[in-house]
Design a protein around this motif. Structure first.
Motif, short mmCIF file in Angstrom:
data_model
loop_
_atom_site.label_atom_id
_atom_site.label_comp_id
_atom_site.label_asym_id
_atom_site.label_seq_id
_atom_site.Cartn_x
_atom_site.Cartn_y
_atom_site.Cartn_z
N GLN A 1 8.60 -14.15 11.12
CA GLN A 1 8.78 -12.74 10.83
C GLN A 1 8.78 -12.51 9.33
N VAL A 2 8.24 -11.38 8.92
CA VAL A 2 8.16 -11.05 7.51
C VAL A 2 8.74 -9.68 7.27
N GLN A 3 9.37 -9.51 6.14
CA GLN A 3 9.88 -8.19 5.75
C GLN A 3 8.90 -7.52 4.80
N LEU A 4 8.63 -6.26 5.07
CA LEU A 4 7.68 -5.49 4.28
C LEU A 4 8.36 -4.25 3.74
N VAL A 5 8.15 -3.98 2.45
CA VAL A 5 8.76 -2.82 1.82
C VAL A 5 7.69 -2.05 1.07
N GLU A 6 7.43 -0.83 1.52
CA GLU A 6 6.44 0.02 0.87
C GLU A 6 7.07 0.83 -0.26
N SER A 7 6.25 1.18 -1.23
CA SER A 7 6.67 2.04 -2.31
C SER A 7 5.43 2.73 -2.88
N GLY A 8 5.68 3.74 -3.72
CA GLY A 8 4.58 4.42 -4.40
C GLY A 8 4.20 5.76 -3.83
N GLY A 9 4.82 6.15 -2.75
CA GLY A 9 4.53 7.46 -2.19
C GLY A 9 5.09 8.58 -3.06
N GLY A 10 4.73 9.80 -2.73
CA GLY A 10 5.23 10.95 -3.48
C GLY A 10 4.43 12.19 -3.20
N LEU A 11 4.64 13.19 -4.05
CA LEU A 11 3.96 14.47 -3.94
C LEU A 11 2.85 14.53 -4.97
N VAL A 12 1.66 14.89 -4.54
CA VAL A 12 0.51 14.96 -5.44
C VAL A 12 -0.35 16.16 -5.05
N GLN A 13 -1.03 16.72 -6.02
CA GLN A 13 -1.92 17.85 -5.74
C GLN A 13 -3.24 17.34 -5.16
N LEU B 1 -2.89 8.28 -5.86
CA LEU B 1 -1.66 7.52 -5.75
C LEU B 1 -2.02 6.07 -5.44
N ARG B 2 -1.14 5.15 -5.81
CA ARG B 2 -1.29 3.77 -5.39
C ARG B 2 -0.03 3.32 -4.67
N LEU B 3 -0.19 2.96 -3.42
CA LEU B 3 0.92 2.45 -2.64
C LEU B 3 0.99 0.93 -2.78
N SER B 4 2.20 0.42 -2.76
CA SER B 4 2.42 -1.02 -2.77
C SER B 4 3.23 -1.41 -1.55
N CYS B 5 3.03 -2.64 -1.13
CA CYS B 5 3.79 -3.20 -0.01
C CYS B 5 4.20 -4.60 -0.41
N ALA B 6 5.48 -4.78 -0.70
CA ALA B 6 6.00 -6.09 -1.10
C ALA B 6 6.42 -6.86 0.15
N ALA B 7 5.95 -8.08 0.24
CA ALA B 7 6.22 -8.90 1.42
C ALA B 7 7.12 -10.07 1.07
N SER B 8 8.03 -10.38 1.97
CA SER B 8 8.88 -11.55 1.78
C SER B 8 8.20 -12.79 2.34
N GLY B 9 8.72 -13.95 2.00
CA GLY B 9 8.18 -15.17 2.56
C GLY B 9 7.11 -15.80 1.69
N TYR C 1 3.05 6.56 5.34
CA TYR C 1 2.15 5.42 5.30
C TYR C 1 2.93 4.12 5.52
N TYR C 2 2.42 3.29 6.41
CA TYR C 2 3.06 2.04 6.76
C TYR C 2 2.14 0.86 6.47
N CYS C 3 2.71 -0.21 5.96
CA CYS C 3 1.95 -1.45 5.90
C CYS C 3 2.37 -2.33 7.08
N ALA C 4 1.47 -3.19 7.48
CA ALA C 4 1.71 -4.04 8.64
C ALA C 4 1.09 -5.41 8.41
N THR D 1 6.38 4.94 3.66
CA THR D 1 6.57 5.72 2.44
C THR D 1 5.82 7.03 2.61
N GLN D 2 6.47 8.12 2.22
CA GLN D 2 5.91 9.46 2.44
C GLN D 2 4.89 9.81 1.36
N VAL D 3 3.75 10.28 1.80
CA VAL D 3 2.73 10.82 0.90
C VAL D 3 2.50 12.28 1.28
N THR D 4 2.68 13.17 0.32
CA THR D 4 2.48 14.59 0.56
C THR D 4 1.46 15.12 -0.44
#
Length: 129
Positions: free
Chosen positions: A1-13, A18-26, A94-97, A123-126
């Motif tokens: 099993q791996v843990q995944l943490v997304e970041s980089g979402g936000g509000l944009v016109q 935007l650039r999303l990141s997904c940090a993985a453990s292991g 947005y989800y990473c998998a 992570t929310q992208v709007t």
């Protein structure tokens, strides 16, 4: 099993990026095929992009092809999604998998959410018009 943490979402016109990141453990990130999915309010989760464990093969949903780029840095255990020319219809969580592809070809990838074994929290992208 791996843990995944997304970041980089936000509000944009609309038209922005935007650039999303997904940090993985292991320590076995390089053996996983990875994917990005998204889910808009009231809609089912949909495939966005996928990348093979060696990073050389990618595949995109038609709706994002030419605008989004999936990439990975196996040394940093990180998956990315660079999104350009964003439109209001890209608004979603947005989800990473991750899928364990140890026994698969170096070039294996999949767009089927059922194949993925581990998911991030999203992570929310709007995108505003």
């Amino acid at each position: 099993q791996v843990q995944l943490v997304e970041s980089g979402g936000g509000l944009v016109q609309a038209g922005g990026s935007l650039r999303l990141s997904c940090a993985a453990s292991g320590r076995t990130f390089s053996t996983w095929a990875m994917g990005w999915f998204r889910q808009a309010p009231g809609k089912e989760r949909e495939f966005v992009a996928t990348i093979s464990k060696n990073g050389r093969n990618t595949y995109y949903a038609d709706s994002v092809k030419g605008r989004f780029t999936i990439s990975r840095d196996n040394a940093e255990n990180t998956l990315y999604l660079t999104m350009n020319s964003l439109q209001p219809e890209d608004t979603a969580v947005y989800y990473c998998a991750a899928k364990n592809a140890y026994y698969y070809s170096l070039y294996y990838y999949t767009s089927s959410s059922k194949e993925y074994e581990d998911w991030g929290q999203g992570t929310q992208v709007t995108v505003s018009s």
